[in-house]
Motif scaffolding. Structure first.
Motif, mmCIF file in Angstrom:
data_model
loop_
_atom_site.group_PDB
_atom_site.id
_atom_site.type_symbol
_atom_site.label_atom_id
_atom_site.label_comp_id
_atom_site.label_asym_id
_atom_site.label_seq_id
_atom_site.Cartn_x
_atom_site.Cartn_y
_atom_site.Cartn_z
ATOM 1 N N TRP A 397 -11.138 17.597 21.672
ATOM 2 C CA TRP A 397 -12.300 18.358 22.184
ATOM 3 C C TRP A 397 -13.410 18.478 21.142
ATOM 4 O O TRP A 397 -14.579 18.584 21.479
ATOM 5 N N LEU A 398 -13.022 18.431 19.838
ATOM 6 C CA LEU A 398 -14.024 18.621 18.785
ATOM 7 C C LEU A 398 -14.989 17.430 18.704
ATOM 8 O O LEU A 398 -16.201 17.620 18.599
ATOM 9 N N ILE A 399 -14.449 16.209 18.777
ATOM 10 C CA ILE A 399 -15.321 15.026 18.656
ATOM 11 C C ILE A 399 -16.365 14.993 19.773
ATOM 12 O O ILE A 399 -17.560 14.868 19.488
ATOM 13 N N PRO A 400 -15.963 15.134 21.066
ATOM 14 C CA PRO A 400 -17.027 15.142 22.090
ATOM 15 C C PRO A 400 -17.992 16.317 21.951
ATOM 16 O O PRO A 400 -19.180 16.186 22.237
ATOM 17 N N HIS A 401 -17.498 17.469 21.477
ATOM 18 C CA HIS A 401 -18.397 18.615 21.260
ATOM 19 C C HIS A 401 -19.476 18.248 20.234
ATOM 20 O O HIS A 401 -20.655 18.567 20.406
ATOM 21 N N LEU A 402 -19.050 17.558 19.166
ATOM 22 C CA LEU A 402 -19.977 17.225 18.082
ATOM 23 C C LEU A 402 -20.883 16.047 18.420
ATOM 24 O O LEU A 402 -21.969 15.916 17.861
ATOM 25 N N THR A 403 -20.429 15.169 19.342
ATOM 26 C CA THR A 403 -21.217 13.967 19.660
ATOM 27 C C THR A 403 -21.965 14.107 20.985
ATOM 28 O O THR A 403 -22.650 13.173 21.405
ATOM 29 N N GLY A 404 -21.830 15.280 21.641
ATOM 30 C CA GLY A 404 -22.552 15.491 22.897
ATOM 31 C C GLY A 404 -21.978 14.685 24.055
ATOM 32 O O GLY A 404 -22.710 14.209 24.919
ATOM 33 N N ARG A 405 -20.638 14.533 24.050
ATOM 34 C CA ARG A 405 -19.975 13.817 25.150
ATOM 35 C C ARG A 405 -18.913 14.710 25.776
ATOM 36 O O ARG A 405 -18.806 15.880 25.427
ATOM 37 N N THR A 406 -18.147 14.165 26.722
ATOM 38 C CA THR A 406 -17.145 14.996 27.406
ATOM 39 C C THR A 406 -15.774 14.333 27.363
ATOM 40 O O THR A 406 -15.662 13.105 27.333
ATOM 41 N N LEU A 407 -14.750 15.185 27.346
ATOM 42 C CA LEU A 407 -13.371 14.715 27.432
ATOM 43 C C LEU A 407 -13.064 14.507 28.917
ATOM 44 O O LEU A 407 -12.857 15.459 29.658
ATOM 45 N N THR A 408 -13.078 13.244 29.358
ATOM 46 C CA THR A 408 -12.909 12.953 30.796
ATOM 47 C C THR A 408 -11.452 13.144 31.205
ATOM 48 O O THR A 408 -10.558 13.232 30.351
ATOM 49 N N LYS A 409 -11.235 13.165 32.518
ATOM 50 C CA LYS A 409 -9.884 13.367 33.040
ATOM 51 C C LYS A 409 -8.956 12.238 32.589
ATOM 52 O O LYS A 409 -7.808 12.463 32.211
ATOM 53 N N SER A 410 -9.477 10.993 32.623
ATOM 54 C CA SER A 410 -8.621 9.855 32.251
ATOM 55 C C SER A 410 -8.300 9.877 30.750
ATOM 56 O O SER A 410 -7.169 9.592 30.342
ATOM 57 N N LEU A 411 -9.290 10.261 29.909
ATOM 58 C CA LEU A 411 -9.018 10.355 28.467
ATOM 59 C C LEU A 411 -8.070 11.516 28.171
ATOM 60 O O LEU A 411 -7.238 11.432 27.263
ATOM 61 N N ASN A 412 -8.172 12.589 28.948
ATOM 62 C CA ASN A 412 -7.254 13.722 28.808
ATOM 63 C C ASN A 412 -5.815 13.268 29.061
ATOM 64 O O ASN A 412 -4.893 13.576 28.301
ATOM 65 N N SER A 413 -5.634 12.473 30.155
ATOM 66 C CA SER A 413 -4.282 11.980 30.488
ATOM 67 C C SER A 413 -3.776 11.030 29.413
ATOM 68 O O SER A 413 -2.597 11.072 29.035
ATOM 69 N N LEU A 414 -4.664 10.175 28.913
ATOM 70 C CA LEU A 414 -4.280 9.226 27.874
ATOM 71 C C LEU A 414 -3.904 9.969 26.581
ATOM 72 O O LEU A 414 -2.961 9.579 25.876
ATOM 73 N N SER A 415 -4.618 11.051 26.305
ATOM 74 C CA SER A 415 -4.315 11.871 25.129
ATOM 75 C C SER A 415 -2.918 12.476 25.245
ATOM 76 O O SER A 415 -2.154 12.484 24.273
ATOM 77 N N ASN A 416 -2.589 12.970 26.435
ATOM 78 C CA ASN A 416 -1.240 13.513 26.654
ATOM 79 C C ASN A 416 -0.184 12.434 26.446
ATOM 80 O O ASN A 416 0.872 12.672 25.851
ATOM 81 N N PHE A 417 -0.493 11.225 26.947
ATOM 82 C CA PHE A 417 0.431 10.102 26.790
ATOM 83 C C PHE A 417 0.633 9.788 25.300
ATOM 84 O O PHE A 417 1.766 9.549 24.847
ATOM 85 N N SER A 418 -0.461 9.826 24.509
ATOM 86 C CA SER A 418 -0.343 9.532 23.072
ATOM 87 C C SER A 418 0.535 10.580 22.384
ATOM 88 O O SER A 418 1.320 10.251 21.486
ATOM 89 N N GLY A 419 0.409 11.853 22.816
ATOM 90 C CA GLY A 419 1.240 12.920 22.253
ATOM 91 C C GLY A 419 2.719 12.715 22.558
ATOM 92 O O GLY A 419 3.586 12.913 21.694
ATOM 93 N N ILE A 420 3.010 12.287 23.804
ATOM 94 C CA ILE A 420 4.411 12.027 24.192
ATOM 95 C C ILE A 420 4.964 10.843 23.394
ATOM 96 O O ILE A 420 6.089 10.883 22.884
ATOM 97 N N LEU A 421 4.143 9.780 23.283
ATOM 98 C CA LEU A 421 4.563 8.604 22.496
ATOM 99 C C LEU A 421 4.902 9.018 21.061
ATOM 100 O O LEU A 421 5.906 8.591 20.498
ATOM 101 N N TRP A 422 4.019 9.837 20.488
ATOM 102 C CA TRP A 422 4.216 10.307 19.107
ATOM 103 C C TRP A 422 5.532 11.072 19.000
ATOM 104 O O TRP A 422 6.317 10.859 18.071
ATOM 105 N N ALA A 423 5.753 11.967 19.962
ATOM 106 C CA ALA A 423 6.973 12.791 19.934
ATOM 107 C C ALA A 423 8.223 11.913 20.032
ATOM 108 O O ALA A 423 9.205 12.126 19.296
ATOM 109 N N VAL A 424 8.196 10.905 20.901
ATOM 110 C CA VAL A 424 9.355 10.019 21.072
ATOM 111 C C VAL A 424 9.584 9.215 19.784
ATOM 112 O O VAL A 424 10.701 9.161 19.253
ATOM 113 N N GLY A 425 8.505 8.582 19.284
ATOM 114 C CA GLY A 425 8.625 7.769 18.064
ATOM 115 C C GLY A 425 9.120 8.582 16.887
ATOM 116 O O GLY A 425 10.007 8.158 16.134
#
Length: 553
Positions: A397-425
């Motif tokens: 959320w910080l990067i889009p706040h600072l760059t004037g962009r938005t965290l889209t629904k698809s990027l939100n889902s992908l972010s969750n996926f990256s967190g799960i991948l990290w946890a598994v690895g």
């Protein structure tokens, strides 16, 4: 009364400074992650590094880029944005300090990294003597530390200015800015140790100005800094947990006083504990080792306070949303929101991570796991999961706040996926490290020197598991880099919230004592002098060359 800030958006000029730090952090993540992948491949015994690259060379790259560069740059990017958001826009002078600090740190990083890549500084992340690096490596690290002092001064000055402007108003200083100042003061005090070691021992030694260095003294000065470094990584994650997550889930900060007290306890207990990393080393009296072990256990208190505060806040919010029964509130939390979900995985990882830390710091249990790969598994749970996943959750959320962009629904889902991948690895890799450590697999080794020893065969399954986990982690890093690039340059333009929670109305008043830095800094200085004066005098007076000298062995 508590302070609620009217500024909702970080000033564009401050945002630019914060993003400069964040870009360097994520470049370090990619390069350091690649070095980590090569490491686990080599350890699996199925892979040889190409082009004459040494195992310890990639180990140094991995440790320095992820342990020192990714963390320091991301922390400063986050802290600059946090102070600007809660205490107000930086003055031109304060911002200039931030930029000077950034360039000093960046030039220092480039210098140190160049020497490591040229194989002139293969001294691992701890750069212990008698391993010697090229003087440019030590100079580079010095510039990183000095740059952090300059940049940190700008943040503290902005906070001091807020307090001056609101003198007599009865308001408490903004909690998030207060936390940034505590973290910076702890960092300044801690880095004095490593600065002294580098400037007065390692740098003159590598330049040939002195013949030998006192190994015991240089290691003691390193660990004076080295354990506080762990809290320098951890406290920004705690800032997110205490002040950002409540707002994200729609709740309130459980207690302003408890949050401030836990940070002040970290400030005073973070530094006089470094000798617990040296429990097996000669030259330090057992009494002082024991005293520092006791002080180390004192740090468990603010960690437990934090855990209590978090889950109390989760439960209050979950019940507000209609959660019934003992754990009904748990289901009501916003599990699909990556701003909550990814840091939450980090919180969960901190439970076994903290338990492992108690083993590491225990006078007797440390004998079993000291210098085994258990220790590596431990800090991959604490820093590389609890802390780093919280950073990623904040970055989304910080990067889009600072760059004037938005965290889209698809990027939100992908972010969750990256967190799960990290946890598994990390679960696969860290568990394998812990188990291998218990059966004696050494830390910082590619195992090749063990040849056909039966012991080495016992470690093979765990080494292969580490390679599997490491590969999953590297895939997660690639996904995270993709998300960061999208959020910085390609996501739809818009307004992304910088969430800062308000304090719960039943939190009670905050004692003025908790904002009196003078008192806490005096306690910190007294504890450091108590814990370190006699051990350091002992080391110097018992060195073969006497108090004037520098001995190598």
């Amino acid at each position: 009364m508590s302070h609620t800030n009217s500024l909702t958006k970080v000033d564009r000029r401050d945002a630019k400074l914060a993003m400069a730090h964040i870009y360097v952090a994520f470049i370090a993540l990619l390069l350091g992650g690649l070095a980590g992948l090569l490491q686990v491949f080599v350890r699996s015994g199925q892979f040889t590094l190409p082009a004459g690259i040494g195992y310890y060379q990639v180990l140094t790259v991995h440790g320095v880029l992820l342990g020192l560069i990714l963390t320091t740059f991301f922390i400063y990017g986050f802290q600059i944005a946090s102070v600007s958001r809660t205490s107000g826009t930086f003055t031109d002078g304060q911002r200039k300090l931030g930029w000077i600090g950034f360039w000093l740190m960046t030039i220092g990083t480039a210098a140190a990294a160049t020497m490591v890549l040229l194989n002139k500084a293969t001294v691992l992340y701890t750069f212990y003597a008698p391993l010697q690096a090229h003087w440019i490596f030590y100079l580079g690290l010095t510039l990183v530390v000095v740059g952090s002092w300059v940049g940190g001064a700008g943040q503290i000055l902005r906070y001091a200015q807020w307090r001056k402007e609101h003198k007599g108003s009865g308001q408490h200083s903004p909690l998030l800015s207060f936390m940034v100042v505590v973290n910076n003061l702890m960092w300044f005090a801690a880095t004095l140790g490593v600065a002294a070691s580098v400037l007065f021992q390692l740098l003159p030694w590598s330049l040939g100005l002195i013949e030998r260095v006192d190994v015991a003294l240089s290691r003691t000065l390193f660990w004076y800094f080295g354990h506080a470094l762990v809290y320098f990584w951890l406290l920004p994650a705690y800032m997110v947990w205490y002040t950002i997550i409540p707002k994200v889930i729609g709740g309130k900060i459980f207690s302003d006083s408890l949050a401030r007290l836990s940070f002040m306890l970290f400030l005073i207990f973070s530094i006089p504990v470094g000798i617990h990393h040296q429990l097996t080393e000669p030259g330090i009296d057992g009494t002082w080792k024991f005293i520092q072990v006791v002080l180390t256990f004192a740090v468990i208190v603010p960690s437990l306070m934090t855990a209590f505060s978090m889950f109390a806040m989760f439960e209050l919010r979950g019940r507000e949303l209609g959660g019934k029964g003992l754990f009904g509130w748990f289901k009501k939390l916003p599990w699909k929101d990556t701003r909550f979900f990814v840091p939450f995985i980090g919180m969960v990882a901190f439970i076994p991570g903290g338990a492992g830390g108690i083993v590491n710091a225990s006078y007797q249990m440390n004998q079993l796991i000291h210098n085994t790969i258990w220790v590596t598994g431990h800090f991959h749970l604490t820093i590389a999961t609890a802390v780093v996943l919280t950073y990623f959750g904040a970055a989304f959320w910080l990067i889009p706040h600072l760059t004037g962009r938005t965290l889209t629904k698809s990027l939100n889902s992908l972010s969750n996926f990256s967190g799960i991948l990290w946890a598994v690895g990390m679960t696969i890799m860290s568990s394998a490290m812990h188990i291998a450590g218990l059966i004696g697999a050494p830390r910082r080794s590619d195992y090749s020197e063990y040849g056909g020893a039966q012991q080495a065969y016992d470690w093979i399954p765990y080494q292969i598991a580490q390679a599997v986990g490491g590969t999953i982690l590297f895939i997660a890093i690639l996904v995270i880099i993709y998300i960061v690039v999208q959020l910085a340059w390609f996501a739809p333009k818009g307004e992304e919230e910088f969430p800062v929670g308000d304090v719960h109305e039943h939190s009670g008043p905050t004692p003025a004592m908790l904002e009196n830095f003078k008192v806490w800094l005096v306690i910190l200085a007294a504890l450091i002098l108590f814990a370190y004066t006699v051990p350091i005098i002992d080391i110097i007076s018992n060195s073969p060359a006497g108090s004037k000298g520098y001995q190598l062995w």
